[in-house]
Design a protein around this motif. Structure first.
Motif, PDB file in Angstrom:
ATOM      1  N   UNK A   1     -13.657  -9.246  26.328  1.00 19.19           N
ATOM      2  CA  UNK A   1     -14.779  -8.296  26.488  1.00 19.19           C
ATOM      3  C   UNK A   1     -14.570  -7.065  25.613  1.00 19.19           C
ATOM      4  N   UNK A   2     -13.397  -6.967  25.050  1.00 16.43           N
ATOM      5  CA  UNK A   2     -13.055  -5.753  24.305  1.00 16.43           C
ATOM      6  C   UNK A   2     -12.971  -6.037  22.819  1.00 16.43           C
ATOM      7  N   UNK A   3     -13.228  -5.013  22.071  1.00 13.63           N
ATOM      8  CA  UNK A   3     -13.044  -5.139  20.621  1.00 13.63           C
ATOM      9  C   UNK A   3     -11.645  -4.586  20.322  1.00 13.63           C
ATOM     10  N   UNK A   4     -10.888  -5.347  19.581  1.00 12.37           N
ATOM     11  CA  UNK A   4      -9.521  -4.911  19.285  1.00 12.37           C
ATOM     12  C   UNK A   4      -9.416  -4.689  17.776  1.00 12.37           C
ATOM     13  N   UNK A   5      -8.892  -3.546  17.425  1.00 15.37           N
ATOM     14  CA  UNK A   5      -8.718  -3.226  16.001  1.00 15.37           C
ATOM     15  C   UNK A   5      -7.281  -2.751  15.816  1.00 15.37           C
ATOM     16  N   UNK A   6      -6.681  -3.234  14.750  1.00 15.34           N
ATOM     17  CA  UNK A   6      -5.282  -2.838  14.475  1.00 15.34           C
ATOM     18  C   UNK A   6      -5.300  -2.081  13.175  1.00 15.34           C
ATOM     19  N   UNK A   7      -4.725  -0.912  13.167  1.00 19.59           N
ATOM     20  CA  UNK A   7      -4.889  -0.019  12.015  1.00 19.59           C
ATOM     21  C   UNK A   7      -3.522   0.484  11.543  1.00 19.59           C
ATOM     22  N   UNK A   8      -3.364   0.561  10.201  1.00 23.51           N
ATOM     23  CA  UNK A   8      -2.105   1.081   9.644  1.00 23.51           C
ATOM     24  C   UNK A   8      -2.086   2.598   9.808  1.00 23.51           C
ATOM     25  N   UNK A   9      -0.916   3.245   9.691  1.00 27.32           N
ATOM     26  CA  UNK A   9      -0.869   4.723   9.819  1.00 27.32           C
ATOM     27  C   UNK A   9      -1.756   5.394   8.770  1.00 27.32           C
ATOM     28  N   UNK A  10      -2.162   4.647   7.706  1.00 30.20           N
ATOM     29  CA  UNK A  10      -3.021   5.259   6.660  1.00 30.20           C
ATOM     30  C   UNK A  10      -4.498   5.010   6.958  1.00 30.20           C
ATOM     31  N   UNK A  11      -4.799   4.291   8.007  1.00 25.16           N
ATOM     32  CA  UNK A  11      -6.206   4.091   8.381  1.00 25.16           C
ATOM     33  C   UNK A  11      -6.755   2.764   7.905  1.00 25.16           C
ATOM     34  N   UNK A  12      -5.953   1.935   7.232  1.00 20.39           N
ATOM     35  CA  UNK A  12      -6.413   0.622   6.773  1.00 20.39           C
ATOM     36  C   UNK A  12      -6.491  -0.321   7.967  1.00 20.39           C
ATOM     37  N   UNK A  13      -7.502  -1.218   7.970  1.00 20.79           N
ATOM     38  CA  UNK A  13      -7.676  -2.145   9.080  1.00 20.79           C
ATOM     39  C   UNK A  13      -6.843  -3.401   8.815  1.00 20.79           C
ATOM     40  N   UNK A  14      -5.938  -3.684   9.763  1.00 20.86           N
ATOM     41  CA  UNK A  14      -5.116  -4.886   9.625  1.00 20.86           C
ATOM     42  C   UNK A  14      -5.794  -6.071  10.301  1.00 20.86           C
ATOM     43  N   UNK A  15      -6.451  -5.756  11.436  1.00 18.71           N
ATOM     44  CA  UNK A  15      -7.078  -6.839  12.185  1.00 18.71           C
ATOM     45  C   UNK A  15      -8.267  -6.273  12.989  1.00 18.71           C
ATOM     46  N   UNK A  16      -9.309  -7.081  13.101  1.00 15.46           N
ATOM     47  CA  UNK A  16     -10.426  -6.718  13.994  1.00 15.46           C
ATOM     48  C   UNK A  16     -11.011  -8.018  14.525  1.00 15.46           C
TER      49      UNK A  16
ATOM     50  N   UNK B   1       3.514  -5.912  20.271  1.00  9.65           N
ATOM     51  CA  UNK B   1       4.907  -5.519  20.010  1.00  9.65           C
ATOM     52  C   UNK B   1       5.787  -6.777  20.003  1.00  9.65           C
ATOM     53  N   UNK B   2       5.496  -7.646  20.977  1.00  5.92           N
ATOM     54  CA  UNK B   2       6.352  -8.832  21.108  1.00  5.92           C
ATOM     55  C   UNK B   2       6.014  -9.907  20.056  1.00  5.92           C
ATOM     56  N   UNK B   3       4.751 -10.177  19.819  1.00  2.90           N
ATOM     57  CA  UNK B   3       4.370 -11.329  18.993  1.00  2.90           C
ATOM     58  C   UNK B   3       3.789 -10.980  17.630  1.00  2.90           C
ATOM     59  N   UNK B   4       3.616  -9.723  17.357  1.00  2.00           N
ATOM     60  CA  UNK B   4       2.990  -9.277  16.110  1.00  2.00           C
ATOM     61  C   UNK B   4       1.674 -10.012  15.854  1.00  2.00           C
ATOM     62  N   UNK B   5       1.368 -10.450  14.609  1.00  2.00           N
ATOM     63  CA  UNK B   5       0.070 -11.039  14.262  1.00  2.00           C
ATOM     64  C   UNK B   5      -0.247 -12.276  15.088  1.00  2.00           C
ATOM     65  N   UNK B   6       0.842 -13.021  15.452  1.00  2.00           N
ATOM     66  CA  UNK B   6       0.589 -14.291  16.155  1.00  2.00           C
ATOM     67  C   UNK B   6      -0.080 -14.052  17.512  1.00  2.00           C
ATOM     68  N   UNK B   7       0.029 -12.801  18.037  1.00  2.00           N
ATOM     69  CA  UNK B   7      -0.621 -12.500  19.324  1.00  2.00           C
ATOM     70  C   UNK B   7      -2.140 -12.714  19.225  1.00  2.00           C
ATOM     71  N   UNK B   8      -2.691 -12.287  18.057  1.00  2.00           N
ATOM     72  CA  UNK B   8      -4.138 -12.387  17.884  1.00  2.00           C
ATOM     73  C   UNK B   8      -4.601 -13.829  17.722  1.00  2.00           C
ATOM     74  N   UNK B   9      -3.698 -14.676  17.169  1.00  2.00           N
ATOM     75  CA  UNK B   9      -4.081 -16.084  16.961  1.00  2.00           C
ATOM     76  C   UNK B   9      -4.349 -16.774  18.293  1.00  2.00           C
ATOM     77  N   UNK B  10      -3.534 -16.395  19.305  1.00  2.00           N
ATOM     78  CA  UNK B  10      -3.703 -17.032  20.618  1.00  2.00           C
ATOM     79  C   UNK B  10      -4.713 -16.298  21.494  1.00  2.00           C
ATOM     80  N   UNK B  11      -5.314 -15.289  20.935  1.00  2.00           N
ATOM     81  CA  UNK B  11      -6.206 -14.448  21.776  1.00  2.00           C
ATOM     82  C   UNK B  11      -7.501 -15.181  22.134  1.00  2.00           C
ATOM     83  N   UNK B  12      -7.781 -15.226  23.437  1.00  2.00           N
ATOM     84  CA  UNK B  12      -9.063 -15.797  23.886  1.00  2.00           C
ATOM     85  C   UNK B  12     -10.178 -14.806  23.590  1.00  2.00           C
TER      86      UNK B  12
END
Ligand code: ADP
Length: 446
Positions: free
Chosen positions: A66-81, A52-63
């Motif tokens: 242990x978890x798989x993170x997936x970001x999905x549009x309301x239509x089911x398209x994958x924005x990030x995994x 919410x705070x950093x949008x896409x840039x949050x994932x860039x800094x992500x170490x």
């Protein structure tokens, strides 16, 4: 028995221990699962805040996580995994957790992977812009945990085997040893038999049984002694009249008896033969009674009628001595063996006649009481000394041997009365005064 108890205890202990291990594993697995889920939920909250705070840039800094993170549009398209190529991934709209998140803001689900060895846990959170952030983690199936811990499980089972073996060994020894050490002659003697509370009833039964066996053995020995004595006495008693008979017969055979003495000799032979006949009859009666009267039929019998019959049979003998036999009382029915009851009354009455002096009367009385029938035979004869009263019912016992022989006694009459009373559960009472007479009373329960 030792082995059987040992294996039973061992089996029970092993089963309990193995069940405990399995139970513990299940509890631990459930605990880990809930802990993982809790972790996943917390992580979801954190990542949600971050995105919410950093949008896409949050994932860039992500170490690495242990978890798989997936970001999905309301239509089911994958924005990030963070683990897969988003372009190759299919539309995720149909996924259960995504549907829930889109509808309710948050969703959870779990799915087994195709191998069934893993389970995926999913959480999905709808963001304010309508996109959905999904986190997932892999959880191994319970048997994988078992496999992972297999070394510990095997060690625990081996330890359980060893421990239970030694427990089973000690317990079976503790149970069986006192049983093997029971002193069968004195099982209740704590000094001789090691006792634990649970075997006390067994020891008590053994003690009772041992005492009963001892009693039976003593009775058998006594009975065998009595039988031996009886056989010796019976052959002696039978031989005496036979000697007399053959002696007289010899004299007659050799013409050594005067013509006028022949009837008296013949009379003596007849008297001895009669005595022998009575003796044989008494022996037969006694041997029948010895078997407890089991083969004889019991029926309702009038004791008064039996007394009358016995008195009638003895009438001639009584008249010879000018003795009158009277029968008093009333009809009294008891359940008994008629021929035995007759023998009893007959022998009591015969004794009363035999041991009475001429002119003295004999009285038979039958009383019909509420719970018992009472038969009494009273005479005013020679009487019996007090110290002899205990012995007169013994086989072949006579107070005055010569008088008994003189009157044709066999020494078995009162034995027959005693045995007859026993098989009818009757009680015999005797009261007697020397020179005054005797009263024999038999009390039959109804
Ligand atoms: P027995 O055939 O010798 O009479 P019993 O067994 O009938 O044998 O009696 C045992 C002994 O008891 C008799 O020998 C006798 O001495 C004594 N006796 C029994 N009945 C009487 C009685 N009515 N009066 C006196 N003595 C008796």
């Amino acid at each position: 028995m030792n082995k059987k108890i040992f294996y039973s205890i061992w089996l029970v202990t092993i089963s309990v221990l193995i069940s405990c291990i399995a139970f513990l594993m299940v509890i631990l697995y459930n605990y880990f699962t809930s802990e993982q889920l809790e972790q996943l939920r917390n992580e979801t909250k954190l990542v949600t805040q971050g995105v919410i705070m950093n949008r896409e840039s949050y994932f860039e800094n992500l170490d690495t996580t242990d978890f798989r993170i997936t970001w999905i549009t309301p239509e089911g398209q994958i924005l990030y995994d963070n683990e897969a190529d988003t372009t190759a991934m299919e539309n995720h709209l149909e996924r259960e957790e995504i549907q829930d998140a889109l509808e309710n803001g948050y969703g959870e689900s779990s799915r087994y992977s195709s191998t069934l060895s893993e389970k995926q846990l999913y959480t999905a959170q709808r963001l304010p812009d309508g996109t959905v952030l999904r986190l997932s983690m892999t959880q191994a199936a319970i048997w994988i945990y078992f496999l992972r811990f297999s070394v510990f499980v095997v060690i625990a089972i081996l330890l359980a085997l060893l421990l239970s073996r030694s427990i089973a060994f000690r317990l079976s020894k503790k149970i069986v040893e006192p049983l093997n050490k029971i002193n069968l002659e004195e099982p209740m003697d704590a000094g001789k038999t090691p006792v634990y509370e649970e075997i006390r009833p067994l020891l008590k039964r053994l003690d009772e049984q041992y005492k009963q066996i001892q009693k039976d053995r003593e009775e058998l020995e006594k009975a065998s002694l009595i039988r031996q004595e009886f056989t010796a006495n019976a052959s002696h008693e039978l031989k005496t009249p036979l000697h007399v008979i053959s002696g007289y017969a010899e004299l007659l055979e050799h013409g050594m008896v005067k013509e006028e003495d022949i009837p008296s000799f013949a009379g003596k032979i007849r008297a001895e033969a009669q005595r022998m006949t009575k003796l044989v009859e008494d022996i037969i009666d006694l041997s029948k009674l010895d078997s407890g009267g089991k083969d004889m039929n019991r029926e309702n019998t009038d004791l008064y009628r039996i007394a009358q019959n016995a008195a009638e049979s003895l009438e001639a003998e009584a008249e010879q001595n000018r003795i009158h036999i009277s029968v008093e009382g009333e009809s009294t029915i008891i359940e008994g063996i008629p021929q035995v009851l007759y023998s009893m009354v007959y022998n009591l009455c015969l004794n009363a006649v035999k041991y009475s002096d001429s002119g003295n009367d004999v009285r038979i009385r039958v009383e019909n009481r509420e719970k018992e029938a009472v038969l009494s035979v009273t005479d005013h004869g020679i009487g019996i000394p007090k110290e002899e009263l205990d012995r007169i019912f013994e086989r072949f016992y006579r107070v005055d041997k010569s008088r008994s022989k003189e009157v044709g006694g066999t020494g078995l009459g009162l034995s027959i009365v005693k045995h007859g009373a026993k098989i009818h559960d009757a009680e015999i009472q005797v009261s007697s005064e020397v020179g005054e007479g005797s009263v024999f009373t038999v009390i039959f329960p109804k």
